[in-house]
Design a protein around this motif. Structure first.
Motif: not given
Length: 356
Positions: A126-127, A284
């Motif tokens: 994930h960013t 995340y």
């Protein structure tokens, strides 16, 4: 002047750093500053600090029968080349078993004489935003302080778990298809295979002391708060109470991630009624989730490349994979978890390269 230190010499320096009150991170930093790539890893320094805390001060290697030779000769170089050409997937352990030479010698032959390397793509899930990175750092800092860098007895009160899909057929990972190759050779290719449509979701929970419970989702059902509270968690908590006969759920710390069923108000109420503390993972952050960096990869690796005819075959194989895990596996996972927290802080909350 260039020279190499022995493991015993490095351990003596680590013992000195421990004796004068340095942390294992400070000790590792000093070793890297002085010796560069020769320095032992932070995991190794962490393990020796733990040994010294247990009043085990010997820096000598434990005696082992039949210790392999460390010699590097033209004969062993040719032999390693022949093995790798015959099977590019060969591991250090396989080569060591065949030739009876040490992994140090094998490493030197592969990299210094044959100029080979293994390659694999790296990915991030994930960013992350700056706020999410900050949450990762805060979680790690709080956990390291609360659980005394993983040394607190309260670590044994933590239970962690999650759900994952297990397939009737799951192709091998790219990692499993790695082969030895020269730096001048083109990268190998492999035909892409899809996962099967047949699959089953299973929730699995464990503690530092070992596996607690696996709960398959009923065929056709979905993971929602009702299933989580009325089917899954009661089975898990019953298993915990059986494991901890005198304490039951008292003092239990429930660690999981953040899908809606886990954070639903009915789940919160259920945990509150059972006097179980919630300890959610930051969003995340699979590299900080023991299920994601330890349990599920280990189990799925054993099942990949095998075709199962139905759910029963697959679930039986899954139970066998679970049973193959040892208490030492779960103990090492817990220790790695706290080392990963340090890595996360050092990376300012960004994803970091896995340590296993």
């Amino acid at each position: 002047m260039s020279f190499e230190l022995s493991r015993e010499q490095f351990r003596t320096m680590i013992l000195y750093d421990w004796k004068i009150g340095l942390t294992y991170k400070d000790s590792h930093a000093r070793l890297v500053q002085a010796w560069g790539e020769q320095a032992p890893s932070d995991h190794t320094v962490f393990n020796w600090f733990r040994e010294f805390q247990r009043n085990k001060f010997s820096v000598q290697d434990a005696p082992r029968s039949g210790r392999p030779s460390t010699s590097v000769t033209q004969q062993t170089i040719d032999a390693v080349r022949t093995i790798i050409e015959g099977d590019p997937h060969s591991t250090y352990q396989q080569i060591e078993t065949i030739l009876g030479i040490s992994s140090t010698a094998i490493n030197s032959i592969i990299h210094d004489y044959l100029n080979l390397r293994k390659v694999c793509a790296r990915w991030v899930p994930h960013t992350l935003t700056d706020d999410q990175k900050q949450l990762h750092v805060q979680f790690c800092g709080h956990s390291l302080k609360r659980f005394e860098e993983g040394q607190s007895r309260r670590v044994f009160d933590i239970i962690t778990g999650d759900e994952a899909w297990f397939y009737h057929y799951d192709p091998e990972l790219k990692e499993q298809s790695k082969v030895w190759m020269s730096t001048t050779d083109p990268h190998p290719t492999k035909v892409h295979r899809n996962k099967s449509a047949g699959k089953r979701m299973v929730a699995i929970f464990f503690m530092k002391s070992g596996l607690i419970k696996s709960v398959p989702l009923e065929t056709g059902a979905t993971v929602n708060a009702n299933w989580y509270v009325n089917t899954c968690l009661p089975q898990v908590f019953t298993a915990v109470s059986e494991r901890r006969e005198t304490r039951g759920l008292r003092g239990l710390i429930f660690h999981d991630d953040n899908p809606r069923p886990h954070r639903a108000w009915t789940t919160n109420e259920f945990l509150l009624e059972n006097h179980v503390e919630q300890y959610p993972n930051p969003p995340y952050s699979p590299d900080l989730s023991p299920c994601d960096f330890f349990l599920f990869p280990k189990l799925k690796k054993q099942l990949r490349g095998i075709r199962f005819n139905d759910d029963n075959e697959m679930l039986t194989a899954l139970e066998q994979a679970i049973d193959s895990l040892t208490k030492e596996d779960f103990k090492n996972c817990c220790e790695d978890w706290f080392i990963r927290m340090h890595k996360c802080i050092d990376a300012n909350g960004q994803y970091f390269e896995k340590i296993n």
